[in-house]
Scaffold this motif. Structure first.
Motif: not given
Length: 466
Positions: A230-236, A238-245, A249-258, A266-268
């Motif tokens: 979760k930290g890797l994705v949010d950091y990327a 917040s530092h403009a490495v990846v797009s809002d979209e 998608t990761i926020g809606e499709s990825c459950n890193f606790n599962s 979609d998550c992958s």
């Protein structure tokens, strides 16, 4: 040193072997004082020094022929009075000699193209006796004569072998067996270090096996898989490495606790996009150059590197590979006879890809260590994208520890600018290093040494500029 347990593609109790003859910290073995057979005397390109250092092997399993390689530096001054610090790099599969000892915190740094060594003015052996371990077998010069051992490598295997190493190393260096011990490391050693510390506490219930462990120090550590991702994705994002979209998608499709999160296409695909964008830069240091040179190429290739910015040289891995694959260096370090060459790599990707067992989280071990009264300090370079500061903050927050000193800047040598930020919890201290990448001491050597000194003293870094 650098996995987040496993990449999307890769993932995507053994008892320590201790010779029964030495069950009670016996010194019956007629070993020379302070392991003098391992004293390093003719290391090629070594500058003049005023301390002793030792290198060689410690057998951790005689039946299988498992032996771990170490390099030990006495403290620059008063070695008989200063504590012992064991340093571990992670990976899994990366060398504590190639990284910690000769890029980060050891007294020597490998010089350009691996032709020699230069002194590190910010070596941590100014404050402690420093012991670097290549672990597990298959890392650096460490080895096993039993092929099947390499198929068993995992967290528990590594912790048990590291414990056996310490036990038998103390037999070789008996004057250190009652010394205060601290364990430090970075990246995947964020799992190695707490696991080893927890094992030591368990074994200390037998007073004849007592090790005086006082604390652990962890840099940009892998801690909890779900929070790390979760930290890797949010950091990327917040530092403009990846797009809002992509982030959405990761926020809606990825459950890193599962455990099933990677079966979600979609998550992958969205996480793959994050890793794809990071290939364009250095994920371990977002704002510095990458090494253009090819470690397997010619000296001419290595001359085509970018300029070194801010004292950081992105080609240190290449220099280390060249240096430790020299026959004369291996002979001086008691690895070979100087004629039969052993292949050394800074990271063994077969270990990384074949890692058989990894704990999803070491936070329960943190609670155990805190309850035992160990000193626990955690720090993060804030320009690392691989185990970013957000991952560590998410993990530590989930512990729910009471705050004893609120978030505030800390300073170094009366600097006008902030060295980083720090927060103290009940049982744990967390700090950031402003402008540092994954291996913090490479980027902030002076600040790191001062921080290390504060850790050993149990005193907070300065909170005022003057």
């Amino acid at each position: 040193m650098f996995s987040l347990t496993f990449t999307l593609v890769a993932l995507l109790c053994l008892e320590p072997v201790v010779d029964a003859r030495h069950r009670h910290w016996s010194t019956e073995r007629k070993l020379n004082s302070l392991g003098s057979e391992d004293l390093v005397t003719n290391l090629p390109g070594q500058p003049n020094i005023d301390f002793r250092h030792y290198a060689g092997y410690v057998t951790v399993n005689e039946k299988n022929g498992r032996a771990l390689f170490y390099w030990f530096y006495e403290a620059l001054t008063l070695p008989n009075e200063k504590p012992l610090v064991l340093w571990l790099n992670g990976g899994p599969g990366c060398s504590s000699v190639g990284y910690g000892a000769t890029q980060e915190i050891g007294p020597f740094v490998v010089d350009t193209n691996g032709r020699g060594l230069k002194l590190n003015p910010y070596s941590w052996n100014k404050e402690a006796n420093m012991l670097f371990l290549e672990s597990p077998v298959g890392v650096g010069f460490s080895y096993s004569n039993t092929t099947s051992d390499y198929n068993e490598l995992g967290d528990d295997f590594t912790a048990n072998d590291a414990y056996a190493f310490l036990y038998n190393w103390f037999l070789k260096f008996p004057s250190y067996k009652n010394r205060s011990l601290y364990i430090a490391g970075e990246s995947y050693a964020g799992k190695y270090v707490p696991e080893l510390a927890g094992l030591i506490l368990d074994k200390n219930s037998d007073r004849s096996l007592f090790i005086d462990l006082r604390g652990i120090l962890l840099g940009n550590p892998e801690t909890c898989d779900a929070e790390d991702w979760k930290g890797l994705v949010d950091y990327a994002w917040s530092h403009a490495v990846v797009s809002d979209e992509t982030h959405k998608t990761i926020g809606e499709s990825c459950n890193f606790n599962s455990n099933d999160t990677w079966s979600n296409d979609d998550c992958s695909q969205a996480v793959d996009e994050v890793l794809k964008q990071y290939k364009e830069i250095d994920i371990y240091s977002l704002y510095t150059s990458v090494c253009i040179g090819n470690s397997s190429g010619s000296d001419e290739n290595l001359t085509q590197m970018p300029r070194i910015l801010g004292g950081y040289d992105p080609c240190l891995d290449d220099y280390a590979k060249r240096y430790y694959n020299r026959a004369d260096v291996q002979k001086a370090l008691h690895v070979s006879d100087g004629y039969h060459h052993k292949t050394w790599s800074i990271c063994n990707m077969d270990i990384f890809n074949g890692w058989s067992e990894s704990k999803e989280t070491v936070l329960p071990i943190y609670k155990k260590l805190i309850a035992a009264g160990l000193r626990i300090w955690v720090y993060s370079g804030d320009t690392d994208g691989r185990v970013p500061v957000l991952s560590t903050r998410y993990s530590l927050s989930s512990l729910g520890l009471p705050i004893t000193r609120a978030w505030r800047p800390w300073y170094h040598q009366k600097q006008v600018w902030v060295g980083g930020w720090l927060q103290e919890y009940e049982g744990l201290t967390f700090a950031t290093f402003r402008g540092a990448g994954h291996a913090v001491p490479i980027f902030k050597p002076s600040e790191s040494l001062a921080f290390f000194s504060s850790f050993l003293l149990g005193e907070s870094p300065p909170f005022q500029r003057w």
